[in-house]
Design a protein around this motif. Structure first.
Motif, PDB file in Angstrom:
ATOM      1  N   ARG A  92     -25.105 -34.382 -29.278  1.00 23.45           N
ATOM      2  CA  ARG A  92     -24.246 -33.566 -28.402  1.00 23.45           C
ATOM      3  C   ARG A  92     -23.385 -32.587 -29.183  1.00 23.45           C
ATOM      4  O   ARG A  92     -22.732 -31.738 -28.567  1.00 23.45           O
ATOM      5  N   VAL A  93     -23.347 -32.670 -30.493  1.00 27.74           N
ATOM      6  CA  VAL A  93     -22.452 -31.835 -31.294  1.00 27.74           C
ATOM      7  C   VAL A  93     -23.281 -30.879 -32.148  1.00 27.74           C
ATOM      8  O   VAL A  93     -24.171 -31.306 -32.891  1.00 27.74           O
ATOM      9  N   SER A  94     -22.992 -29.588 -32.036  1.00 23.66           N
ATOM     10  CA  SER A  94     -23.712 -28.589 -32.817  1.00 23.66           C
ATOM     11  C   SER A  94     -22.757 -27.497 -33.272  1.00 23.66           C
ATOM     12  O   SER A  94     -21.582 -27.460 -32.864  1.00 23.66           O
ATOM     13  N   LEU A  95     -23.253 -26.596 -34.094  1.00 20.54           N
ATOM     14  CA  LEU A  95     -22.408 -25.581 -34.713  1.00 20.54           C
ATOM     15  C   LEU A  95     -22.282 -24.333 -33.840  1.00 20.54           C
ATOM     16  O   LEU A  95     -23.252 -23.881 -33.233  1.00 20.54           O
ATOM     17  N   LEU A  96     -21.077 -23.800 -33.790  1.00 24.72           N
ATOM     18  CA  LEU A  96     -20.813 -22.459 -33.280  1.00 24.72           C
ATOM     19  C   LEU A  96     -20.033 -21.743 -34.375  1.00 24.72           C
ATOM     20  O   LEU A  96     -18.824 -21.913 -34.517  1.00 24.72           O
ATOM     21  N   ARG A  97     -20.769 -20.980 -35.177  1.00 32.33           N
ATOM     22  CA  ARG A  97     -20.136 -20.287 -36.291  1.00 32.33           C
ATOM     23  C   ARG A  97     -19.270 -19.128 -35.801  1.00 32.33           C
ATOM     24  O   ARG A  97     -19.212 -18.853 -34.600  1.00 32.33           O
ATOM     25  N   ARG A  98     -18.582 -18.483 -36.711  1.00 29.03           N
ATOM     26  CA  ARG A  98     -17.825 -17.283 -36.392  1.00 29.03           C
ATOM     27  C   ARG A  98     -18.529 -16.101 -37.061  1.00 29.03           C
ATOM     28  O   ARG A  98     -19.077 -16.214 -38.148  1.00 29.03           O
ATOM     29  N   GLY A  99     -18.471 -14.985 -36.397  1.00 33.04           N
ATOM     30  CA  GLY A  99     -19.084 -13.788 -36.931  1.00 33.04           C
ATOM     31  C   GLY A  99     -18.060 -12.876 -37.578  1.00 33.04           C
ATOM     32  O   GLY A  99     -16.856 -13.138 -37.572  1.00 33.04           O
ATOM     33  N   VAL A 100     -18.544 -11.796 -38.145  1.00 32.12           N
ATOM     34  CA  VAL A 100     -17.691 -10.790 -38.763  1.00 32.12           C
ATOM     35  C   VAL A 100     -18.160  -9.412 -38.295  1.00 32.12           C
ATOM     36  O   VAL A 100     -19.367  -9.147 -38.253  1.00 32.12           O
ATOM     37  N   ASP A 101     -17.208  -8.571 -37.956  1.00 32.52           N
ATOM     38  CA  ASP A 101     -17.506  -7.191 -37.593  1.00 32.52           C
ATOM     39  C   ASP A 101     -17.548  -6.377 -38.885  1.00 32.52           C
ATOM     40  O   ASP A 101     -16.528  -5.888 -39.371  1.00 32.52           O
TER      41      ASP A 101
ATOM     42  N   VAL B 144      -9.819 -14.784 -40.473  1.00 36.87           N
ATOM     43  CA  VAL B 144      -9.126 -13.801 -41.303  1.00 36.87           C
ATOM     44  C   VAL B 144      -9.642 -13.824 -42.736  1.00 36.87           C
ATOM     45  O   VAL B 144      -9.622 -12.802 -43.428  1.00 36.87           O
ATOM     46  N   VAL B 145     -10.102 -14.973 -43.194  1.00 31.97           N
ATOM     47  CA  VAL B 145     -10.648 -15.064 -44.547  1.00 31.97           C
ATOM     48  C   VAL B 145     -11.932 -14.251 -44.645  1.00 31.97           C
ATOM     49  O   VAL B 145     -12.140 -13.491 -45.608  1.00 31.97           O
ATOM     50  N   ALA B 146     -12.799 -14.390 -43.651  1.00 29.75           N
ATOM     51  CA  ALA B 146     -14.039 -13.616 -43.652  1.00 29.75           C
ATOM     52  C   ALA B 146     -13.748 -12.120 -43.561  1.00 29.75           C
ATOM     53  O   ALA B 146     -14.412 -11.302 -44.215  1.00 29.75           O
ATOM     54  N   GLU B 147     -12.763 -11.747 -42.748  1.00 35.19           N
ATOM     55  CA  GLU B 147     -12.407 -10.336 -42.621  1.00 35.19           C
ATOM     56  C   GLU B 147     -11.873  -9.786 -43.942  1.00 35.19           C
ATOM     57  O   GLU B 147     -12.184  -8.652 -44.329  1.00 35.19           O
ATOM     58  N   ALA B 148     -11.065 -10.585 -44.639  1.00 29.68           N
ATOM     59  CA  ALA B 148     -10.526 -10.155 -45.928  1.00 29.68           C
ATOM     60  C   ALA B 148     -11.641  -9.984 -46.956  1.00 29.68           C
ATOM     61  O   ALA B 148     -11.662  -9.002 -47.716  1.00 29.68           O
ATOM     62  N   MET B 149     -12.583 -10.920 -47.008  1.00 32.26           N
ATOM     63  CA  MET B 149     -13.684 -10.810 -47.963  1.00 32.26           C
ATOM     64  C   MET B 149     -14.548  -9.591 -47.654  1.00 32.26           C
ATOM     65  O   MET B 149     -14.969  -8.864 -48.560  1.00 32.26           O
TER      66      MET B 149
ATOM     67  N   PRO C  82      -6.649 -23.017 -50.148  1.00 32.70           N
ATOM     68  CA  PRO C  82      -6.443 -24.396 -50.587  1.00 32.70           C
ATOM     69  C   PRO C  82      -7.778 -25.118 -50.799  1.00 32.70           C
ATOM     70  O   PRO C  82      -8.706 -24.954 -50.004  1.00 32.70           O
ATOM     71  N   GLU C  83      -7.862 -25.895 -51.832  1.00 32.07           N
ATOM     72  CA  GLU C  83      -9.069 -26.685 -52.071  1.00 32.07           C
ATOM     73  C   GLU C  83      -9.287 -27.654 -50.914  1.00 32.07           C
ATOM     74  O   GLU C  83      -8.340 -28.253 -50.396  1.00 32.07           O
ATOM     75  N   HIS C  84     -10.534 -27.766 -50.481  1.00 32.07           N
ATOM     76  CA  HIS C  84     -10.972 -28.662 -49.401  1.00 32.07           C
ATOM     77  C   HIS C  84     -10.546 -28.180 -48.015  1.00 32.07           C
ATOM     78  O   HIS C  84     -10.859 -28.851 -47.014  1.00 32.07           O
ATOM     79  N   ALA C  85      -9.858 -27.050 -47.897  1.00 35.13           N
ATOM     80  CA  ALA C  85      -9.579 -26.504 -46.572  1.00 35.13           C
ATOM     81  C   ALA C  85     -10.888 -25.991 -45.976  1.00 35.13           C
ATOM     82  O   ALA C  85     -11.812 -25.575 -46.694  1.00 35.13           O
ATOM     83  N   ARG C  86     -10.982 -26.002 -44.645  1.00 41.91           N
ATOM     84  CA  ARG C  86     -12.226 -25.574 -44.016  1.00 41.91           C
ATOM     85  C   ARG C  86     -12.484 -24.085 -44.193  1.00 41.91           C
ATOM     86  O   ARG C  86     -13.617 -23.623 -44.027  1.00 41.91           O
ATOM     87  N   THR C  87     -11.456 -23.341 -44.526  1.00 39.91           N
ATOM     88  CA  THR C  87     -11.643 -21.915 -44.771  1.00 39.91           C
ATOM     89  C   THR C  87     -12.518 -21.647 -45.994  1.00 39.91           C
ATOM     90  O   THR C  87     -13.095 -20.568 -46.114  1.00 39.91           O
TER      91      THR C  87
END
Length: 445
Positions: free
Chosen positions: A214-223, A334-339, A348-353
C-alpha cells in the motif's frame, strides 16, 4: 474519464510554501499532458481538480480537464498565527460542508493533509461504504511532518499565551500535540487504498503499519526552466536588496523558525564572522526567529521576507551557498531548487534532504552534528577554498540536470498509475457547470 480530487487544505497565495507549490506544479503538468497519453482508446482519461483554501470561493481553469478550486475555510487557524504570519493557514473544522457537496462528483479522493478536507472525505467515504453505495477510491500522500511541526509551534504558542511557564510544561504540551496528530494522521492514512511518501526512508517507516503493497513513492520534481544558473542574478540581487558584492552569499529559504534550524544557522554564521571570514547571510521567508536573527547578525544578514517563485529563482542564482539545517523536511524541494540554480548546498547528515545528493562531499556538503561549530567549519571550508566552492557548485548543477526529475515525469511515473484504473470506470464525471449549479454558492472563473 476518471475524475480525481486532490485535497490541499492550505491557503493558496503567491508566496505559499512547498506543499502548495507542489500541487500547483502537478496541476500544470496535468494540463500539459497530451490526450493520447492521458486517455484515448487504450486507457481512461484524467479530469483533475485540486482544492485549496482561499477567499473568495473561486475556480482557476488551467485546461478543460484541469482546474484549481479555492474554498473558504470553516474554522481557520488565522487566530493562532504569530505576528509575522509565517505559519501555514489551514482549516481545523471537523467538517467542510461546501467540499462535501462537491466531492461526490469525483472518483478518486487524494488526501494530502489530515484536517478539515481530509476529515470530510474520510467521513463521506465511510458513510458510503456503510450504506453499500458506490465509494470513492481514497489515496493519501505525506508532504510534511505535520506532527513534528505542530510540536514546535505548540512551544511558540505556549511562550506567547503562557509566558513564564516552566519548560517542562511547554515540553509536555508539545509532546501531547505531536502524539495526537501522529495518531490522527495514521488513522486518516489507514482509510486509503494507497499511501504515497516522498523518500525510500518514508516508505520504510510507514510500510510496517500499512503494508508494503500500500505504500509507494511520490517524488518531487524540479522546474529546470525556472531554477537554473544565471550570471546576471548577482547584480540584480545587489540592485534590488543591497546585498554586498565583495563576499560569498549564504542563502536560506523557508520559514524562519526552529523547525527549519534557523537558530543553528544564525549562530553558525555568527561564528564564521567571528573567525574573520567575510560572508553575508540572505534569508527568504518569515517566521518567529526573524527578529532574533536580525539582532544576532545585524548588518551581516539581509531578510527578504516571503517571495514568489520567479523572484526567489533569481535570488537562488545570485547566491553562492545554500545552507539548510532543517531535519523536519520529508523532501525539501528548496534543496533541489538551489542545486538546479548552481549553489553548493550544506545539509545535516542523515536528513532526508540529502536524498538530492548523488555524491555527498562532491555535489553537496553534509554536516555530521547539529552544532554551530561544525556548521561554521563546513561554511569556512567552502569560503576559504574558492576552487572547492566552484567545484561543488558545478557538480550540484550537473546532478540536478542529470538526476532530478521534472514535474511532468513525476506526474506520469508516480501519480497516474495510482489515480487511473486499468480500464475506464464507465462513469463520465459531471460537467463543472452541473457541479456549480448543484452547490450552495457560485464558483467564479
Amino acid at each position: 474519464m476518471t475524475s480525481v480530487a486532490v485535497l490541499v487544505e492550505l491557503l493558496r497565495t503567491d508566496t505559499a510554501g512547498g506543499h502548495v507549490k507542489c500541487w500547483e506544479r502537478f496541476a500544470e503538468s496535468a494540463a500539459r499532458l497530451p490526450e493520447p497519453v492521458v486517455g484515448g482508446p487504450d486507457g481512461p482519461g484524467l479530469d483533475l481538480t485540486v482544492y485549496f483554501l482561499g477567499e473568495p470561493e473561486r475556480v482557476e481553469t488551467l485546461s478543460p480537464r484541469v482546474r484549481l478550486v479555492m474554498l473558504p475555510p470553516v474554522l481557520s487557524t488565522t487566530a493562532l498565527m504569530s505576528a509575522d504570519g509565517a505559519e501555514d493557514i489551514c482549516d481545523l473544522a471537523p467538517h467542510h460542508p461546501r467540499l462535501a457537496a462537491l466531492l461526490p462528483r469525483h472518483d478518486v479522493w487524494h488526501l494530502t493533509h489530515n484536517f478539515a478536507y481530509a476529515a470530510t472525505a474520510v467521513r463521506l467515504a465511510r458513510r458510503a461504504a456503510r450504506k453499500g453505495a458506490r465509494a470513492p477510491r481514497l489515496v493519501g500522500s505525506v508532504h510534511t511532518d505535520v506532527p513534528l511541526l505542530a510540536s514546535v509551534y505548540a512551544r511558540y504558542l505556549a511562550e506567547r499565551w503562557l509566558p513564564g511557564t516552566h519548560r517542562a510544561v511547554d515540553d509536555f504540551l508539545a509532546e501531547r500535540v505531536e502524539t495526537w496528530l501522529r495518531r490522527r494522521r495514521d488513522r486518516m492514512l489507514d482509510s486509503c487504498a494507497r499511501v504515497l511518501v516522498p523518500t525510500p526512508a518514508g516508505r520504510a517507516e510507514l510500510a510496517p503499519a500499512f503494508g508494503p503493497h500500500r505504500v509507494s513513492l511520490l517524488r518531487r520534481g524540479v522546474d529546470h526552466e525556472r531554477f537554473r544558473p544565471d550570471g546576471t542574478a548577482r547584480a540584480w540581487l545587489t540592485g534590488e536588496y543591497g546585498v554586498p558584492t565583495d563576499r560569498p552569499l549564504v542563502l536560506f529559504a523557508g520559514r524562519l523558525d526552529a523547525t527549519k534550524g534557523v537558530p543553528l544557522l544564525a549562530e553558525s554564521v555568527r561564528l564564521v564572522r567571528r573567525r574573520g571570514r567575510a560572508v553575508h547571510l540572505v534569508m527568504a521567508g518569515s517566521g518567529a526567529e526573524a527578529a532574533e536573527v536580525r539582532r544576532s547578525l545585524g548588518p551581516d544578514v539581509t531578510l527578504l521576507g516571503p517571495l514568489p517563485q520567479d523572484r526567489l529563482a533569481r535570488v537562488y542564482a545570485g547566491c553562492d551557498i545554500f545552507a539548510f539545517p532543517s531535519r523536519t523536511e520529508t523532501c525539501g524541494n528548496v534543496v533541489a531548487e538551489a542545486m538546479a540554480s548552481g549553489l553548493a548546498v550544506v545539509l545535516p547528515e542523515h536528513a532526508r534532504t540529502t536524498q538530492w545528493l548523488a555524491a555527498p562531499g562532491q555535489d553537496g556538503v553534509v554536516v555530521r552534528r547539529d552544532d554551530p561549530r561544525d556548521w561554521s567549519d563546513a561554511l569556512c571550508a567552502l569560503v576559504d577554498r574558492p576552487w572547492l566552492l566552484a567545484a561543488v557548485r558545478r557538480r550540484a548543477a550537473a546532478t540536478a540536470g542529470q538526476t532530478h526529475p521534472s514535474w511532468d515525469r513525476v506526474l506520469t511515473e508516480d501519480l497516474l498509475s495510482v489515480w487511473l484504473p486499468r480500464a475506464p470506470s464507465g462513469r463520465r464525471p459531471a460537467a463543472w457547470s452541473d457541479a456549480i449549479r448543484a452547490g450552495p454558492r457560485t464558483l467564479t472563473r
